[in-house]
Design an enzyme around this catalytic site. Sequence first.
Site, mmCIF file in Angstrom:
data_model
loop_
_atom_site.group_PDB
_atom_site.id
_atom_site.type_symbol
_atom_site.label_atom_id
_atom_site.label_comp_id
_atom_site.label_asym_id
_atom_site.label_seq_id
_atom_site.Cartn_x
_atom_site.Cartn_y
_atom_site.Cartn_z
ATOM 1 N N HIS A 1 0.826 -1.213 0.000
ATOM 2 C CA HIS A 1 0.000 0.000 0.000
ATOM 3 C C HIS A 1 0.859 1.261 0.000
ATOM 4 O O HIS A 1 0.333 2.367 -0.181
ATOM 5 C CB HIS A 1 -0.983 -0.002 1.166
ATOM 6 C CG HIS A 1 -0.399 0.252 2.514
ATOM 7 N ND1 HIS A 1 -0.142 -0.750 3.423
ATOM 8 C CD2 HIS A 1 -0.010 1.402 3.128
ATOM 9 C CE1 HIS A 1 0.363 -0.233 4.528
ATOM 10 N NE2 HIS A 1 0.455 1.072 4.373
ATOM 11 N N ASP B 1 0.551 -7.573 1.579
ATOM 12 C CA ASP B 1 0.946 -6.180 1.762
ATOM 13 C C ASP B 1 2.462 -6.023 1.845
ATOM 14 O O ASP B 1 3.005 -5.559 2.860
ATOM 15 C CB ASP B 1 0.283 -5.617 3.014
ATOM 16 C CG ASP B 1 0.256 -4.102 3.022
ATOM 17 O OD1 ASP B 1 0.627 -3.501 1.995
ATOM 18 O OD2 ASP B 1 -0.156 -3.518 4.046
ATOM 19 N N SER C 1 4.713 4.994 9.635
ATOM 20 C CA SER C 1 5.511 3.823 10.012
ATOM 21 C C SER C 1 5.203 2.598 9.172
ATOM 22 O O SER C 1 5.784 1.537 9.404
ATOM 23 C CB SER C 1 5.303 3.506 11.495
ATOM 24 O OG SER C 1 3.954 3.154 11.749
#
Length: 1013
Positions: free
Chosen positions: A65, A96, A179
């Site tokens: 993402h 991901d 983060s």
Amino acid sequence: METDPPPLDNARAEDWRKALAKVVPAVVVLRTTATRAFDTEAAGASYATGFVVDKERGILLTNRHVIKPGPIVAEAMFVNREEISVFPLYRDPVHDFGFLWYDPKAVQFMEYEAIPLAPEAAAVGLEIRVVGNDSGEKVSILAGTLARMDRDAPQYKKDGYNDFNTFYIQAASGTKGGSSGSPVIDNNGRAVALNAGSKSTSASAFFLPLERVVRALKFLQDKKDSCQDGWEPVTIPRGSLQMTFSHKGFDEIRRLGLKRDTEKLIREASPTAETGMLVVESLVPGGPAHKLLEPGDVLLRANGEVVTQFLSFEILLDDNVGETLNLELDRGGATVQVALQVQDLHSITPSVFLEVSGGVIHALSYQQARNFHFSCGLVYVAEPGYMLSRAGVPKHAIIKKMAGEEITNLDKFVSVFFSLYPGDRVPLEFVSHADRHRSKSVLVTIDRHEWYALPQLYSRNDATGLWDVCPAEPKGKPLVQTSHEDMELESLSVPVGAPEAASLNEVHKIMPSTSSSMAEHAIEPTLVMMEVHVPPSAMLDGVHAQHFFGTGVIVHHSQDLGLVAVDKNTVAIAVSDVMLSFAAFPMEVSAEVVFLHPVHNFALVAYNPATLGTAGSAAVHAADLVPDPPVRRGDSVYLVGLSRSLQATSRKSIVTNPGAALNVGAADCPRYRSMNMEVIELDTDFGHTFSGVLADDLGRVKALWGSFSTHLKYGDSTPEDHQFVRGIPVYAISEVLGMIIKGNTGPPLLINGVKWSMPLMPILEAELYPTLLSKARSFGLSDRWVEALAKKDPVRRQVLRVKGCLAGSWAASTLEQGDMLLAISGQPITCFRDVEIACQSQNFTSSVSDHTQDGKTPNVLQVTVFRQGHEMEVEVGIDIRDGFGTRRMVNWAGCVLQDPHSAVRALGFLPQEGHGVYVARWCHGSPAHRYGLYALQWIVEVNGMPTPDLQAFIDVTQELDHCAFVRVKTIHLNGKPRVLTVKQDLHYWPTWELHLDPTMGAWRRRVLKAHKK
């Protein structure tokens, strides 16, 4: 550096210090810019984290993402603030994670080592540190403990990216924005997981296991070793059955019908810690498992092996792409055997998209097909852009038909699209996931103008990390602008659906007269409903919306020219697409904006009467404009307008104030506002959105009942747009119309193939307001002038004062704020009309004023002013303005640049460095977005070179290379200077201009500079 470690003994603390000292230099801040909307993601700029996993080959690991499925531009910044360019290398279609590559030689000052991946070290109870960044500013280290190894994959959005068919690791660690992509390390400095998301309400962080990451990295490393230079596209086998599993405990499995004996066999064949099995949760229509499996099926075996974990099943899929996979499942206690073909997951992940009219269209991805329960590969609207949004097609729509053709894939859409011509209006059928059971049909208008580039295809190139751009190849006749000769011939033909042979009596049968008064009966054939769309690529002059409705009145209708007058709250700028719907004839025709009055709140749009055919031309006619005698207080007038259903509506009203002075405040974002106007007020009307005309008993038009826009703020609330309606006397419209029809020495404009001379308007560029003579006397105005002005206007008894002058105007060098204007050429003046007449009486030169006035002699007025207790005679220059509005704009680095428009200059300020180029808008996902070059400021220098106007700006930026950092000096509307840097991106954001060519009567788009490979 921020740290948040728990209390540790000295030995453990030393281990962590050593580990962090080794890890931190390999962690980078990623600044990513998604240049286009694509699949699950919108265009935009963001911060995230990545870390080096292979120093020799130059490979970074981060989240999918973060890399995003579409085109991005990214930079990585090490802890020593050393910045390098990075490029997408691989993004997993489902999980991901993704990789970026960089040139290791580009890192010159940072000493670092790659962070090793150790998925096997992850275990419940392991103390970890998450090394990331705090919103892109600095390194932040958060402590935590792994609490679960089998958490369900987090669900982020219903219509966006979600991971599935995998477990996640959960820890009690409050990770922050920026983060994403951080390494989760143990005290040996090894990455045991990849930070992916968090739940702020419970301070829980979600980490992706690294088993499949390690596999993908090995493929990339092997491919790089086989390459001589650079990178080549890497094929990482990924299989799919287009179905989603969920892992459920044995207690729930039993409720689904699993027998005890079967459970016993599964438990014996599984690891001791196993607590559940995989259950089919959903299936994608059209996928390999569709109609063969059902939600609730429990997976027992795959190719004869007991499979209860996501990872085991995924290994089978990835190792058997294109092969048959034999599954054994339990369905309500009965065993089901199926053989399924494993599909290549990359084949249902789009890598090509079409950009048309600012919209993005591509094949429906597996991600969105799973979200919306549609088949993969359908034609999906990731971003509607101008053409589709204008028709009402929303984001996430699935296009089913266009121009009567079934649209089954992107190639078919391109083929149908290129069989059409500019201006064609065709039906388009689509379905939305929010209302999936009903198709919607709309009319799409193929762009007639050059607001956007011709359609382009973008193809992902994994070797370079860029998306290659090429013109979309037409499969039918080419989509090109027709020549003016062709347009003229086409305009003489009767469009499809027009009743060519209908007689006037038949037309009246189609449109029966329901008039309630003679005025309404006379006015109805002159009224049109106007729908106006402004392309987002050219929202100039502070225009505050993209879509407007309003009623206009036909003021001229001849064989070769039709003109409609309308307020400027309906037609705000010339860069507009206008559609006219006639009250007297059931037909829609396109129109062009040909005149925008620089002061008065009206515009003129032109249509071609020939497009109406014989019957239509006979049914409509021009209104009879009667400016004299002007309306007076107490006069009865008919307010006549149109409803949205094109029904004429009227009411008789009384004029309460025939000369009310408007006072419209400036908006936060400067845009056109009416000033120096006297309007008509009525006792009753139809509300603040109803527009039309004011007519006398015989249907003669005395005023345009137009809409005005202002910005209102109530208390501490956010300012809101507010509309109100007032009467605009037709004298200004009549004067402009007379100059067009009679012809003058103004600039030429081609309308319907005929060259017309457009009027020039002499203007005193000062904002004025009336003050009562009683107040003026208190300021020291002499009795002689009070009597003279009262005699000139015994009703209003007022004097005009200067509120401010437009910056860069001739008036700004002479008039001062607070001046009272007493007379022009010895004649007393008391209202705005007096000033306007005085300006028009001058024999002005036939040239448009600019904002510099260098070396030029103005046309002047001899004005008597009262200033600070003294009467004086001053020469005030008047400015000459045309009715074209802003005629040129430049799009550079994704920001829309123009010369300062009148609403900006009305603030009374221009930079000392020259009036500069004004930033009107900026685009999401552009360098302007990424580096903060936002609207409402001037660019006055580029790399130290002055940019006093658009041409100077173009000359300077033409010398700049692709990916060059540019130093830009700006000055905000509040006068505050600022210097920022912008990295030019000519690949995704070429420099282009849009300008009005009056000799051709068209707007032309021209690319000024693009990246050459």
